[in-house]
Scaffold this motif. Structure first.
Motif, mmCIF file in Angstrom:
data_model
loop_
_atom_site.group_PDB
_atom_site.id
_atom_site.type_symbol
_atom_site.label_atom_id
_atom_site.label_comp_id
_atom_site.label_asym_id
_atom_site.label_seq_id
_atom_site.Cartn_x
_atom_site.Cartn_y
_atom_site.Cartn_z
ATOM 1 N N LEU A 1 0.927 -1.309 0.179
ATOM 2 C CA LEU A 1 -0.146 -0.177 -0.049
ATOM 3 C C LEU A 1 0.948 1.213 -0.118
ATOM 4 C CD1 LEU A 1 -2.823 1.181 0.212
ATOM 5 C CD2 LEU A 1 -2.656 0.861 2.543
ATOM 6 N N ALA A 2 2.003 1.269 0.714
ATOM 7 C CA ALA A 2 2.973 2.647 0.985
ATOM 8 C C ALA A 2 3.524 2.712 -0.276
ATOM 9 C CB ALA A 2 3.795 2.202 2.037
ATOM 10 N N THR A 3 4.024 1.406 -1.006
ATOM 11 C CA THR A 3 4.566 1.804 -2.457
ATOM 12 C C THR A 3 3.602 2.119 -3.356
ATOM 13 O OG1 THR A 3 6.070 -0.033 -1.734
ATOM 14 C CG2 THR A 3 5.927 0.656 -4.212
ATOM 15 N N LEU A 4 2.430 1.752 -3.498
ATOM 16 C CA LEU A 4 1.442 2.315 -4.496
ATOM 17 C C LEU A 4 1.194 3.658 -4.127
ATOM 18 C CD1 LEU A 4 -0.277 1.685 -6.881
ATOM 19 C CD2 LEU A 4 -1.746 0.834 -5.126
ATOM 20 N N ALA A 5 0.864 3.844 -2.947
ATOM 21 C CA ALA A 5 0.554 5.321 -2.783
ATOM 22 C C ALA A 5 1.657 6.390 -2.980
ATOM 23 C CB ALA A 5 0.258 5.760 -1.258
ATOM 24 N N ARG A 6 2.918 6.091 -2.717
ATOM 25 C CA ARG A 6 4.031 6.935 -3.084
ATOM 26 C C ARG A 6 3.894 7.087 -4.880
ATOM 27 N NH1 ARG A 6 6.758 4.031 0.975
ATOM 28 N NH2 ARG A 6 7.135 5.417 2.792
ATOM 29 N N HIS A 7 3.734 5.936 -5.457
ATOM 30 C CA HIS A 7 3.683 6.119 -6.634
ATOM 31 C C HIS A 7 2.819 6.776 -7.262
ATOM 32 C CE1 HIS A 7 4.448 4.159 -10.773
ATOM 33 N NE2 HIS A 7 3.145 4.246 -10.875
ATOM 34 N N CYS A 8 1.432 6.964 -6.813
ATOM 35 C CA CYS A 8 0.204 7.602 -7.404
ATOM 36 C C CYS A 8 0.778 9.043 -7.180
ATOM 37 C CB CYS A 8 -0.775 7.104 -6.583
ATOM 38 S SG CYS A 8 -1.402 5.557 -6.981
ATOM 39 N N ARG A 9 1.245 9.423 -6.020
ATOM 40 C CA ARG A 9 1.530 10.938 -5.568
ATOM 41 C C ARG A 9 2.674 11.197 -6.484
ATOM 42 N NH1 ARG A 9 -2.508 13.489 -4.474
ATOM 43 N NH2 ARG A 9 -3.503 13.092 -2.408
ATOM 44 N N SER A 10 3.843 10.480 -6.488
ATOM 45 C CA SER A 10 4.849 10.839 -7.661
ATOM 46 C C SER A 10 4.295 11.168 -8.938
ATOM 47 C CB SER A 10 6.170 9.996 -7.496
ATOM 48 O OG SER A 10 5.655 8.795 -8.055
ATOM 49 N N HIS A 11 3.234 10.332 -9.491
ATOM 50 C CA HIS A 11 2.881 10.742 -10.717
ATOM 51 C C HIS A 11 1.608 11.532 -10.721
ATOM 52 C CE1 HIS A 11 5.249 7.205 -11.513
ATOM 53 N NE2 HIS A 11 5.243 7.268 -12.741
ATOM 54 N N GLU A 12 1.450 12.462 -9.994
ATOM 55 C CA GLU A 12 0.634 13.609 -9.649
ATOM 56 C C GLU A 12 -0.927 13.417 -10.102
ATOM 57 O OE1 GLU A 12 2.371 16.711 -12.506
ATOM 58 O OE2 GLU A 12 4.369 16.449 -11.552
ATOM 59 N N CYS A 13 -1.207 12.417 -9.332
ATOM 60 C CA CYS A 13 -2.676 12.152 -9.215
ATOM 61 C C CYS A 13 -3.282 13.371 -8.387
ATOM 62 C CB CYS A 13 -3.203 10.833 -8.735
ATOM 63 S SG CYS A 13 -2.893 10.727 -6.870
ATOM 64 N N THR A 14 -4.656 13.824 -8.724
ATOM 65 C CA THR A 14 -5.298 14.894 -8.104
ATOM 66 C C THR A 14 -5.938 14.537 -6.653
ATOM 67 O OG1 THR A 14 -7.390 14.586 -9.360
ATOM 68 C CG2 THR A 14 -5.694 16.148 -10.156
ATOM 69 N N GLU A 15 -6.393 13.402 -6.584
ATOM 70 C CA GLU A 15 -7.023 12.671 -5.625
ATOM 71 C C GLU A 15 -6.525 11.370 -5.251
ATOM 72 O OE1 GLU A 15 -11.242 13.326 -5.468
ATOM 73 O OE2 GLU A 15 -11.451 15.213 -6.218
ATOM 74 N N LEU A 16 -6.477 11.044 -4.190
ATOM 75 C CA LEU A 16 -5.865 9.764 -3.690
ATOM 76 C C LEU A 16 -6.848 9.171 -2.384
ATOM 77 C CD1 LEU A 16 -4.319 7.282 -4.297
ATOM 78 C CD2 LEU A 16 -2.366 8.405 -3.013
ATOM 79 N N ALA A 17 -7.590 8.323 -2.579
ATOM 80 C CA ALA A 17 -8.522 7.808 -1.415
ATOM 81 C C ALA A 17 -8.376 6.205 -1.435
ATOM 82 C CB ALA A 17 -9.865 8.017 -1.624
#
Length: 343
Positions: free
Chosen positions: A103-119
């Motif tokens: 989960l942590a790896t995926l969340a970092r990936h999403c944020r580093s690829h500039e998603c606007t919202e992450l839930a």
């Protein structure tokens, strides 16, 4: 692998990605430099058929496995609303719940690829979800990595959407969270478990149960009771999958629960875009071991859940539509599972 074959394998994967195998996702133009050398499995007898890719990654380190899977299935995240659903059957570690490293790896990936919202959201069917989140320190992770953590059983009424397929096995339709239905990208994190009740297989096709609302919005009709009292819950379960199919599925099969108090260290991470394809490969993997009788008999697609899913027309219809992808380490396993699948 020499450069010529490496480029050939990348071209095979690019063709699969370009075929539009999943909704809301597209190949990234800069992703090829991150992809692993691939070996395409034995399902290429009919090259004109669109096949659903399922990747096998030999792994023990879940962080590394997650990064490899994300490199193989590149999806556009920039400017997107992303919803991640982890597995949470209990506070026990994987395979009873998603490992926090994934989960942590995926969340970092999403944020580093500039998603606007992450839930990140799911629910436990029988226990309050928030205490389980706290036991796994997910609120702390949410603050540090910048995502909204949703205990779905605590969502207010206006956060639910009433879904009424026609026709439907549900008496009055069902409810799913607005956040997952509105998401541009829905990523499901699942594990491999043998369930006590039919259809016994608890992987990707089972995961949608973790999004189900307890009641039909605006009524007292209890959806959990309807599902539990059904002689065969399969049709209802599959309608949940079809209401919002995952855009990417990451199946942690590094450790597999075959039956109570017996684990197998499979050392495999599976990634795909079609829940039925992922479950078929997962079941083929489980049959390498001393499988409980409820999962061991007959052809793979004779399993009641897989057979019912294949008959609906919304997912793959047979094993021949699966394209097995592997890295060098998992190539022998891909050959073995391909033979079990008959591809």
């Amino acid at each position: 692998m020499d450069r010529r074959n490496f480029l050939k394998h990348l071209a095979s994967l690019s063709a699969l990605l370009a075929s539009g195998a999943w909704v809301g996702c597209a190949p990234s133009t800069s992703a090829t430099t991150r992809r692993m050398p691939l070996r395409v499995g034995a399902s290429a007898a009919n090259p004109t058929r669109k096949r659903s890719p399922v990747a096998l990654i030999s792994a023990i380190d879940r962080r590394e496995a997650t990064e490899k899977a994300l490199g193989m299935f590149s999806i556009v995240l920039r400017g997107k609303r992303v919803f991640i659903q982890p597995t949470l059957h209990s506070r026990k570690p994987s395979p009873y719940s998603t490992h926090t490293h994934i989960l942590a790896t995926l969340a970092r990936h999403c944020r580093s690829h500039e998603c606007t919202e992450l839930a990140v959201g799911t629910r436990h069917p029988d226990q309050p979800t928030a205490p389980l989140f706290r036991a796994k320190q997910l609120p702390t992770m949410a603050r540090e990595l910048g995502f909204d953590l949703l205990a779905i059983d605590e969502l207010p009424s206006h956060q639910w959407r009433h879904v009424r397929p026609e026709p439907s096995a549900w008496e009055q339709g069902f409810a799913l969270p607005r956040q997952v239905l509105d998401a541009d990208v829905y990523i499901q994190l699942t594990t491999a478990l043998v369930g006590d009740e039919p259809p016994h297989l608890k992987m990707a096709l089972h995961g949608a149960r973790g999004l189900l609302g307890r009641r039909v919005p605006g009524t007292e009709h209890n959806l959990f009771e309807e599902l539990a009292s059904s002689a065969d819950p399969t049709a209802r379960q599959l309608e949940l999958v079809e209401a919002r199919p995952p855009d990417l599925i990451l199946l942690d099969a590094i450790d597999v629960d075959m039956e109570p108090r017996r684990y197998e260290r499979c050392g495999v991470f599976i990634a795909g875009v079609d829940p039925l394809a992922v479950d078929a490969v997962g079941l083929a993997l489980m049959r390498r071991y001393q499988t409980p009788d409820v999962l061991a008999d007959g052809e793979l697609f004779d399993h009641p859940l897989l057979r019912a899913a294949a008959s609906r027309g919304s997912m793959i219809s047979s094993a021949s539509e699966i394209e097995l992808l592997s890295d060098e380490a998992s190539a022998p396993l891909a050959e073995e599972l391909g033979a079990r699948l008959g591809i």
